[in-house]
Design a protein around this motif. Structure first.
Motif, short mmCIF file in Angstrom:
data_model
loop_
_atom_site.label_atom_id
_atom_site.label_comp_id
_atom_site.label_asym_id
_atom_site.label_seq_id
_atom_site.Cartn_x
_atom_site.Cartn_y
_atom_site.Cartn_z
N MET A 96 -9.65 -5.83 -2.96
CA MET A 96 -10.30 -6.51 -4.09
C MET A 96 -10.62 -7.96 -3.76
O MET A 96 -11.69 -8.48 -4.13
CB MET A 96 -9.40 -6.46 -5.32
N LEU A 97 -9.72 -8.63 -3.07
CA LEU A 97 -9.99 -10.02 -2.68
C LEU A 97 -11.21 -10.10 -1.78
O LEU A 97 -12.09 -10.97 -1.96
CB LEU A 97 -8.77 -10.61 -1.96
N LEU A 98 -11.31 -9.18 -0.83
CA LEU A 98 -12.45 -9.18 0.08
C LEU A 98 -13.73 -8.72 -0.62
O LEU A 98 -14.82 -9.25 -0.35
CB LEU A 98 -12.16 -8.28 1.28
N LEU A 99 -13.62 -7.75 -1.53
CA LEU A 99 -14.81 -7.31 -2.27
C LEU A 99 -15.33 -8.43 -3.16
O LEU A 99 -16.54 -8.62 -3.30
CB LEU A 99 -14.46 -6.07 -3.10
N GLU A 157 3.30 4.40 -3.28
CA GLU A 157 2.54 3.82 -4.38
C GLU A 157 2.42 2.30 -4.23
O GLU A 157 1.34 1.73 -4.46
CB GLU A 157 3.20 4.16 -5.71
N ARG A 158 3.50 1.66 -3.84
CA ARG A 158 3.45 0.21 -3.64
C ARG A 158 2.44 -0.15 -2.55
O ARG A 158 1.66 -1.11 -2.70
CB ARG A 158 4.84 -0.32 -3.29
N LEU A 159 2.43 0.61 -1.48
CA LEU A 159 1.49 0.36 -0.39
C LEU A 159 0.06 0.56 -0.84
O LEU A 159 -0.84 -0.20 -0.47
CB LEU A 159 1.82 1.29 0.79
N LEU A 160 -0.18 1.57 -1.66
CA LEU A 160 -1.53 1.81 -2.17
C LEU A 160 -2.04 0.60 -2.95
O LEU A 160 -3.18 0.15 -2.73
CB LEU A 160 -1.53 3.06 -3.08
N PHE A 161 -1.23 0.05 -3.82
CA PHE A 161 -1.67 -1.08 -4.62
C PHE A 161 -1.78 -2.36 -3.79
O PHE A 161 -2.63 -3.22 -4.09
CB PHE A 161 -0.75 -1.28 -5.82
N GLU A 162 -0.98 -2.48 -2.75
CA GLU A 162 -1.15 -3.63 -1.85
C GLU A 162 -2.50 -3.56 -1.14
O GLU A 162 -3.20 -4.57 -0.99
CB GLU A 162 -0.01 -3.65 -0.82
N LYS A 205 3.47 -2.13 7.86
CA LYS A 205 3.50 -1.21 6.72
C LYS A 205 3.40 0.23 7.21
O LYS A 205 2.75 0.50 8.23
CB LYS A 205 2.34 -1.49 5.75
N PRO A 206 3.98 1.19 6.48
CA PRO A 206 3.96 2.59 6.93
C PRO A 206 2.63 3.28 6.59
O PRO A 206 2.57 4.18 5.74
CB PRO A 206 5.12 3.20 6.15
N VAL A 207 1.56 2.88 7.27
CA VAL A 207 0.23 3.44 6.99
C VAL A 207 -0.26 4.37 8.09
O VAL A 207 -1.36 4.92 7.99
CB VAL A 207 -0.81 2.31 6.79
N PHE A 234 -14.70 -2.69 2.66
CA PHE A 234 -14.90 -1.25 2.74
C PHE A 234 -13.84 -0.61 3.63
O PHE A 234 -13.33 0.48 3.32
CB PHE A 234 -16.30 -0.95 3.27
N SER A 235 -13.50 -1.26 4.73
CA SER A 235 -12.50 -0.72 5.65
C SER A 235 -11.13 -0.59 4.98
O SER A 235 -10.45 0.43 5.12
CB SER A 235 -12.40 -1.61 6.89
N LEU A 236 -10.73 -1.62 4.25
CA LEU A 236 -9.44 -1.56 3.55
C LEU A 236 -9.44 -0.48 2.47
O LEU A 236 -8.45 0.24 2.29
CB LEU A 236 -9.11 -2.92 2.94
N PHE A 237 -10.56 -0.35 1.76
CA PHE A 237 -10.62 0.69 0.72
C PHE A 237 -10.67 2.08 1.34
O PHE A 237 -10.22 3.05 0.71
CB PHE A 237 -11.81 0.44 -0.20
N ALA A 238 -11.22 2.22 2.55
CA ALA A 238 -11.18 3.52 3.23
C ALA A 238 -9.73 3.91 3.54
O ALA A 238 -9.34 5.07 3.37
CB ALA A 238 -12.01 3.45 4.52
N ILE A 239 -8.94 2.94 4.00
CA ILE A 239 -7.52 3.22 4.24
C ILE A 239 -6.81 3.53 2.92
O ILE A 239 -5.99 4.44 2.85
CB ILE A 239 -6.85 2.02 4.95
N ALA A 240 -7.17 2.79 1.86
CA ALA A 240 -6.58 3.04 0.54
C ALA A 240 -6.93 4.45 0.04
O ALA A 240 -6.09 5.12 -0.57
CB ALA A 240 -7.06 1.99 -0.46
N ALA A 241 -8.16 4.90 0.30
CA ALA A 241 -8.56 6.25 -0.13
C ALA A 241 -7.73 7.31 0.57
O ALA A 241 -7.27 8.28 -0.06
CB ALA A 241 -10.05 6.46 0.15
N MET A 242 -7.51 7.15 1.88
CA MET A 242 -6.68 8.11 2.60
C MET A 242 -5.23 8.04 2.12
O MET A 242 -4.56 9.07 1.98
CB MET A 242 -6.76 7.84 4.11
N GLN A 243 -4.75 6.84 1.85
CA GLN A 243 -3.41 6.67 1.30
C GLN A 243 -3.29 7.37 -0.05
O GLN A 243 -2.27 8.01 -0.34
CB GLN A 243 -3.10 5.17 1.15
N ALA A 244 -4.33 7.27 -0.88
CA ALA A 244 -4.33 7.93 -2.19
C ALA A 244 -4.28 9.45 -2.04
O ALA A 244 -3.59 10.13 -2.80
CB ALA A 244 -5.56 7.51 -2.98
#
Length: 266
Positions: free
Chosen positions: A184-187, A173-178, A87-89, A134-144
């Motif tokens: 969410m699954l891990l949380l 946007e698609r990557l953010l929701f992925e 993914k382009p992260v 938490f790690s995935l949401f940290a990446i999601a926060a930077m993506q946001a």
């Protein structure tokens, strides 16, 4: 700390890779994903030595605030590099790699609390799912935040700079929701394992962490429902994502700071 030379190397590599990626986003230097991944991998390898030196024995871990921050930032960097092959992260490295360098400075500069956590298999599952979420949401926060910058530039008809460096808006946007779905699954697994394996997830020293984590779960659930049913996207998705991530940050590090620094309790 015996791992001090590795800490120095990790900081240099993180700052080097993060700086190059940041300059590439601003189109000051060409995109070099292989270079960023290569230097980032060297940083992650060096950082791993620091992490395992600070954690100590696997059966009784040191999970004070500085060691936890270093562990989580290492997992964030490791996940970011792994996911970047599919993914382009990689653009998120511009912010996340320097943060990892800061956590290494903390774990090297601050004394350990001396408190160690006994580790049963159930508690290990809870801790692992918590820090991965938490790690995935940290990446999601930077993506946001990158998505917010891209949205703002497009609204003002700025088509150069960061807009040219990032993938198309729909892809971002698609990557953010992925990322949010995976987090969410891990949380959910983290909250479920806490209820199963912890004696009392609402005990006095855990209640603030539990309540804030549940509140974050609700925010992310509402965001995913709003996106699926009402088509939420753009600035609204960014605000909800950052709000949920802020609650998780308070849940984990806010509670640790209050207990270890303010109250001087493990």
């Amino acid at each position: 700390m015996q791992a001090l030379p590795f800490a120095f190397l990790a900081i240099v590599f993180y700052l080097g890779a993060g700086s190059w990626q940041g300059l590439a986003l601003l189109r000051r230097v060409p995109q070099r994903p292989l270079l960023v991944r290569g230097i980032g991998l060297l940083a992650v390898i060096s950082h791993a030595v620091v992490v395992f030196a600070s954690l100590g024995d696997l059966d009784t871990l040191n999970l004070d605030i500085s060691a936890s921050a270093s562990l989580i930032s290492w997992l964030v960097a490791l996940l970011l590099l792994a996911v970047s092959f599919a993914k382009p992260v990689l653009s998120a490295a511009a912010g996340l790699f320097p943060l990892a360098a800061v956590t290494i400075l903390l774990v090297v500069g601050l004394p350990a609390s001396g408190h160690r956590e006994g580790l049963t298999p159930g508690i290990a599952v809870h801790i692992l799912t918590s820090i991965l979420a938490f790690s995935l949401f940290a990446i999601a926060a930077m993506q946001a935040m990158l998505l917010a910058g891209q949205n703002r530039a497009l609204r003002h008809h700025h088509t150069r700079g960061i807009v040219q460096s990032l993938p198309p808006l729909t892809t971002m946007e698609r990557l953010l929701f992925e990322l949010i779905w995976a987090g969410m699954l891990l949380l959910t697994a983290s909250l479920a394992s806490g209820m199963i394996f912890l004696d009392n997830i609402f005990a006095q020293h855990l209640v603030h962490k539990t309540v804030l984590s549940i509140a974050a779960w609700i925010i992310f659930a509402l965001l995913l429902a709003g996106h699926h049913i009402l088509g939420w996207r753009g600035a609204k998705a960014v605000r909800w994502t950052l709000g949920g991530c802020a609650l998780l940050l308070l849940a984990y590090f806010g509670s640790k700071f209050a207990l270890e620094v303010v109250l001087n309790r493990p």
